[in-house]
Scaffold this active site. Structure first.
Site, PDB file in Angstrom:
ATOM      1  N   ARG A  15       0.826  -1.204   0.000  1.00  0.00           N
ATOM      2  CA  ARG A  15       0.000   0.000   0.000  1.00  0.00           C
ATOM      3  C   ARG A  15       0.866   1.264   0.000  1.00  0.00           C
ATOM      4  O   ARG A  15       2.064   1.211   0.264  1.00  0.00           O
ATOM      5  CB  ARG A  15      -0.912   0.015   1.232  1.00  0.00           C
ATOM      6  CG  ARG A  15      -2.023  -1.014   1.212  1.00  0.00           C
ATOM      7  CD  ARG A  15      -2.757  -1.082   2.535  1.00  0.00           C
ATOM      8  NE  ARG A  15      -1.938  -1.675   3.591  1.00  0.00           N
ATOM      9  CZ  ARG A  15      -2.344  -1.873   4.846  1.00  0.00           C
ATOM     10  NH1 ARG A  15      -3.563  -1.492   5.206  1.00  0.00           N
ATOM     11  NH2 ARG A  15      -1.544  -2.424   5.743  1.00  0.00           N
ATOM     12  N   HIS A  96      -0.541   1.767  16.345  1.00  0.00           N
ATOM     13  CA  HIS A  96      -0.654   0.591  17.222  1.00  0.00           C
ATOM     14  C   HIS A  96       0.432   0.616  18.300  1.00  0.00           C
ATOM     15  O   HIS A  96       1.252  -0.296  18.419  1.00  0.00           O
ATOM     16  CB  HIS A  96      -0.576  -0.700  16.399  1.00  0.00           C
ATOM     17  CG  HIS A  96      -1.662  -0.827  15.372  1.00  0.00           C
ATOM     18  ND1 HIS A  96      -2.980  -1.031  15.705  1.00  0.00           N
ATOM     19  CD2 HIS A  96      -1.623  -0.767  14.015  1.00  0.00           C
ATOM     20  CE1 HIS A  96      -3.713  -1.104  14.602  1.00  0.00           C
ATOM     21  NE2 HIS A  96      -2.913  -0.937  13.566  1.00  0.00           N
ATOM     22  N   VAL A 238     -11.118  -8.936  17.797  1.00  0.00           N
ATOM     23  CA  VAL A 238     -11.388  -8.046  18.933  1.00  0.00           C
ATOM     24  C   VAL A 238     -10.537  -6.789  18.816  1.00  0.00           C
ATOM     25  O   VAL A 238      -9.340  -6.866  18.535  1.00  0.00           O
ATOM     26  CB  VAL A 238     -11.081  -8.766  20.260  1.00  0.00           C
ATOM     27  CG1 VAL A 238     -11.269  -7.828  21.444  1.00  0.00           C
ATOM     28  CG2 VAL A 238     -11.969  -9.992  20.409  1.00  0.00           C
ATOM     29  N   VAL A 266      -6.472 -11.607  13.784  1.00  0.00           N
ATOM     30  CA  VAL A 266      -6.518 -10.314  13.095  1.00  0.00           C
ATOM     31  C   VAL A 266      -6.137  -9.180  14.047  1.00  0.00           C
ATOM     32  O   VAL A 266      -5.703  -8.112  13.619  1.00  0.00           O
ATOM     33  CB  VAL A 266      -7.924 -10.072  12.492  1.00  0.00           C
ATOM     34  CG1 VAL A 266      -7.968  -8.750  11.725  1.00  0.00           C
ATOM     35  CG2 VAL A 266      -8.317 -11.220  11.568  1.00  0.00           C
ATOM     36  N   ASP A 269      -2.044  -6.673  15.483  1.00  0.00           N
ATOM     37  CA  ASP A 269      -1.507  -5.307  15.493  1.00  0.00           C
ATOM     38  C   ASP A 269      -1.545  -4.681  16.882  1.00  0.00           C
ATOM     39  O   ASP A 269      -0.699  -3.856  17.225  1.00  0.00           O
ATOM     40  CB  ASP A 269      -2.295  -4.411  14.537  1.00  0.00           C
ATOM     41  CG  ASP A 269      -1.684  -4.378  13.142  1.00  0.00           C
ATOM     42  OD1 ASP A 269      -0.483  -4.637  13.028  1.00  0.00           O
ATOM     43  OD2 ASP A 269      -2.415  -4.097  12.178  1.00  0.00           O
ATOM     44  N   ARG A 278       2.195 -14.303  17.879  1.00  0.00           N
ATOM     45  CA  ARG A 278       3.300 -13.362  17.668  1.00  0.00           C
ATOM     46  C   ARG A 278       3.194 -12.885  16.224  1.00  0.00           C
ATOM     47  O   ARG A 278       2.722 -13.621  15.347  1.00  0.00           O
ATOM     48  CB  ARG A 278       4.657 -14.024  17.913  1.00  0.00           C
ATOM     49  CG  ARG A 278       4.926 -15.270  17.087  1.00  0.00           C
ATOM     50  CD  ARG A 278       6.333 -15.794  17.280  1.00  0.00           C
ATOM     51  NE  ARG A 278       6.547 -17.088  16.660  1.00  0.00           N
ATOM     52  CZ  ARG A 278       6.764 -17.299  15.361  1.00  0.00           C
ATOM     53  NH1 ARG A 278       6.782 -16.262  14.524  1.00  0.00           N
ATOM     54  NH2 ARG A 278       6.950 -18.520  14.889  1.00  0.00           N
ATOM     55  N   VAL A 297      -0.430 -12.475  10.554  1.00  0.00           N
ATOM     56  CA  VAL A 297       0.147 -11.431   9.700  1.00  0.00           C
ATOM     57  C   VAL A 297      -0.384 -10.067  10.155  1.00  0.00           C
ATOM     58  O   VAL A 297      -1.590  -9.870  10.311  1.00  0.00           O
ATOM     59  CB  VAL A 297      -0.204 -11.674   8.223  1.00  0.00           C
ATOM     60  CG1 VAL A 297       0.243 -10.503   7.363  1.00  0.00           C
ATOM     61  CG2 VAL A 297       0.459 -12.960   7.742  1.00  0.00           C
TER      62      VAL A 297
END
Length: 379
Positions: A15, A96, A238, A266, A269, A278, A297
């Site tokens: 991106r 994050h 979450v 998910v 982050d 991890r 990921v």
């Protein structure tokens, strides 16, 4: 204002922080936009389109950071970018910070004004996180299904089953944007989906809007232990704004899972909601603990840049323009959404969740802004 868009350095992050239409809008408003050479290439935007929109192409990220007052990125700065940050610079990106003490310390030391996409909140909505949450949620069942295959060391079941064969069971933990999109795709692939959450209004909305193969269950440790032995896929979706994600699946709970089950975290982050998670990369996305596969990921949408870049840039550009036009301090005073996004400013932690995560002092942003206005100080 001079605004810079460096090329992303995170592994397999395709991106870019701004698309040509955003550049054109800023340039027409009197601002200067600098973009690193080939930064938008993988998102479908060659250098020529940025030039046509009015951007100046620079060779490397060092030039971008040296020349620009505001840096617009997609992902948090990596260690190799730390030395490029300058005092007083505005950094607008996904941060994050709650699970990342080192980056928090660097931003404090450099006195960077760091505004996190994930904490920009507008009337209870997260307008900059939401488009990426949609994409991550929709990708999660697809990658889980792929790694459920035997050659990937999964249990070898097909998510949608077959004639005379029951479909897989999928557990989605959470009931927000990621969860809703993951549920939509998983149920559409034919799986039986259990959505485990604590917000009765969100769960009711899911029940009313989804197909009959979707059910809901209140989230607690007791129910988690009862459900884990039944499911083939778990999607952890979450998110608590700015906070480190609570660990809802402990290492002990892995013993309840089927061998070869796939867990997609998910929430990685923000630290992840599985104790054994991890961060991984698209180069090496999966690891195994006690016979259970973990997909963690940290930039899932980065592998779908032609979709994700446009969705993110369309959401961020109004905020970028407002800060460029007014200056970030005035923009904060006029726009509560931008105010809420400031995690660190002038060497102070201004996000309470980040301060609590790292046991650091918390300073209300309005006090810092008032101090600057009253005494003519700058951040």
């Amino acid at each position: 204002m001079k605004i810079g868009i460096p090329k992303e350095m995170k592994s397999k992050e395709y991106r870019v922080g701004m698309i040509p239409s955003g550049v054109r809008l800023l340039v027409e408003s009197g601002h200067d936009v600098y973009i690193q050479k080939n930064a938008g290439e993988k998102s479908g935007f060659p250098n020529s389109e940025y030039k046509q929109a009015g951007a100046v192409i620079l060779e490397d990220s060092k030039e971008i950071f040296e020349n620009c007052e505001m840096i617009v990125k997609v992902k948090e700065p990596l260690p190799e970018e730390y030395d490029l940050l300058k005092s007083g610079q505005i950094l607008f990106t996904f941060l994050h910070l709650a699970p990342n003490k080192k980056l928090t310390e660097i931003l404090l030391e450099k006195k960077v004004t760091a505004i996190g996409y994930e904490t920009v909140e507008d009337n209870g909505r997260l307008p900059l996180l939401s488009p990426m949450s949609q994409i991550a949620g929709r990708v999660a069942p697809m990658v889980a299904s792929y790694f459920l295959s035997m050659h990937n060391k999964g249990m070898g079941t097909l998510i949608g089953g077959s004639t005379g064969i029951l479909p897989s069971k999928v557990l989605v933990i959470g009931s927000g944007t990621v969860a809703k999109n993951a549920t939509k795709i998983a149920s559409g692939m034919g799986a039986d989906v259990i959505v485990m959450g604590r917000n009765p209004h969100s769960m009711k909305s899911i029940e009313e809007s989804m197909s009959a193969n979707v059910s809901t269950l209140y989230s607690n440790a007791y129910n988690m232990e009862k459900v884990l032995p039944l499911v083939d896929i778990v999607i952890c979706a979450v998110y608590v704004t700015g906070e480190k994600t609570p660990q809802l699946i402990t290492k002990k709970m892995l013993s309840y899972c089927k061998k070869g089950a796939v867990l997609v975290d998910v929430a990685i982050d923000q630290g992840g909601c599985i104790e054994t998670s991890r961060p991984t990369t698209h180069d090496d996305p999966v690891f195994e603990v006690d016979g259970v596969l973990h997909y963690c990921v940290a930039n899932i949408p980065g592998d779908y840049p032609l979709t994700a870049t446009q969705a993110l840039s369309n959401a961020t550009i109004p905020y970028i323009k407002k800060m460029a036009d007014m200056g970030w301090k005035n923009a904060c005073l006029k726009d509560e959404a931008i105010y809420s996004g400031v995690n660190v400013a002038g060497g102070f932690v201004t996000d309470e969740a980040v301060a609590n995560a790292h046991k650091m002092d918390y300073h209300m942003l309005k006090d810092i802004l008032y101090h600057c206005t009253e005494f003519g100080d700058t951040l």
